[in-house]
Design a protein around this motif. Sequence first.
Motif, PDB file in Angstrom:
ATOM      1  N   GLY A  21      -2.714   8.191 -10.454  1.00 43.62           N
ATOM      2  CA  GLY A  21      -3.621   7.893 -11.570  1.00 43.62           C
ATOM      3  C   GLY A  21      -3.662   6.414 -11.886  1.00 43.62           C
ATOM      4  O   GLY A  21      -4.739   5.832 -12.088  1.00 43.62           O
ATOM      5  N   GLY A  22      -2.504   5.783 -11.922  1.00 44.34           N
ATOM      6  CA  GLY A  22      -2.452   4.344 -12.174  1.00 44.34           C
ATOM      7  C   GLY A  22      -3.143   3.557 -11.074  1.00 44.34           C
ATOM      8  O   GLY A  22      -3.832   2.563 -11.338  1.00 44.34           O
ATOM      9  N   TYR A  23      -2.963   3.997  -9.843  1.00 47.98           N
ATOM     10  CA  TYR A  23      -3.586   3.333  -8.686  1.00 47.98           C
ATOM     11  C   TYR A  23      -5.111   3.406  -8.787  1.00 47.98           C
ATOM     12  O   TYR A  23      -5.805   2.411  -8.564  1.00 47.98           O
ATOM     13  N   LEU A  24      -5.633   4.580  -9.147  1.00 45.79           N
ATOM     14  CA  LEU A  24      -7.084   4.717  -9.285  1.00 45.79           C
ATOM     15  C   LEU A  24      -7.614   3.888 -10.447  1.00 45.79           C
ATOM     16  O   LEU A  24      -8.669   3.243 -10.339  1.00 45.79           O
ATOM     17  N   MET A  25      -6.903   3.887 -11.569  1.00 46.34           N
ATOM     18  CA  MET A  25      -7.310   3.065 -12.718  1.00 46.34           C
ATOM     19  C   MET A  25      -7.299   1.586 -12.329  1.00 46.34           C
ATOM     20  O   MET A  25      -8.207   0.829 -12.687  1.00 46.34           O
ATOM     21  N   TRP A  26      -6.272   1.162 -11.633  1.00 52.98           N
ATOM     22  CA  TRP A  26      -6.149  -0.224 -11.186  1.00 52.98           C
ATOM     23  C   TRP A  26      -7.370  -0.623 -10.356  1.00 52.98           C
ATOM     24  O   TRP A  26      -7.977  -1.668 -10.589  1.00 52.98           O
ATOM     25  N   HIS A  27      -7.713   0.231  -9.377  1.00 55.10           N
ATOM     26  CA  HIS A  27      -8.836  -0.102  -8.513  1.00 55.10           C
ATOM     27  C   HIS A  27     -10.167  -0.055  -9.257  1.00 55.10           C
ATOM     28  O   HIS A  27     -11.078  -0.840  -8.970  1.00 55.10           O
ATOM     29  N   TRP A  28     -10.291   0.834 -10.208  1.00 54.41           N
ATOM     30  CA  TRP A  28     -11.517   0.890 -11.007  1.00 54.41           C
ATOM     31  C   TRP A  28     -11.675  -0.391 -11.818  1.00 54.41           C
ATOM     32  O   TRP A  28     -12.736  -1.012 -11.824  1.00 54.41           O
TER      33      TRP A  28
END
Length: 110
Positions: A21-28
């Motif tokens: 989840g953090g990885y996806l938020m980071w990339h977003w």
Amino acid sequence: MLALLKPVSIFFLAGLCEIGGGYLMWHWLKSGRPGWTGLVGALLLALYGWVATWQPTSFGKTYAVYGAVFIVMSIAWAAGFDGFRPDRFDVVGGAIIVVGIAVVLFWPRP
């Protein structure tokens, strides 16, 4: 064996939810990925909070052990998905953390 496998599996699932989840938020937020990427990331982060409650131990013990699990899984995630190459100190530090997890979570109590 189930007494060992169940908490380890729950910690692993919680780690996947939080780190993913953090990885996806980071990339977003940092790489301009589409909004659905951030939404999926936010949902995974919320799911992480729920999954962590499945542990039979107290809140404090669960989060202390999970903190260590998070460190080890973050190094592995970065190596697998982000091009990070752990050096020997990362590996040794991760091994020490795994021993610490085992002591805190599984060492027999008097």
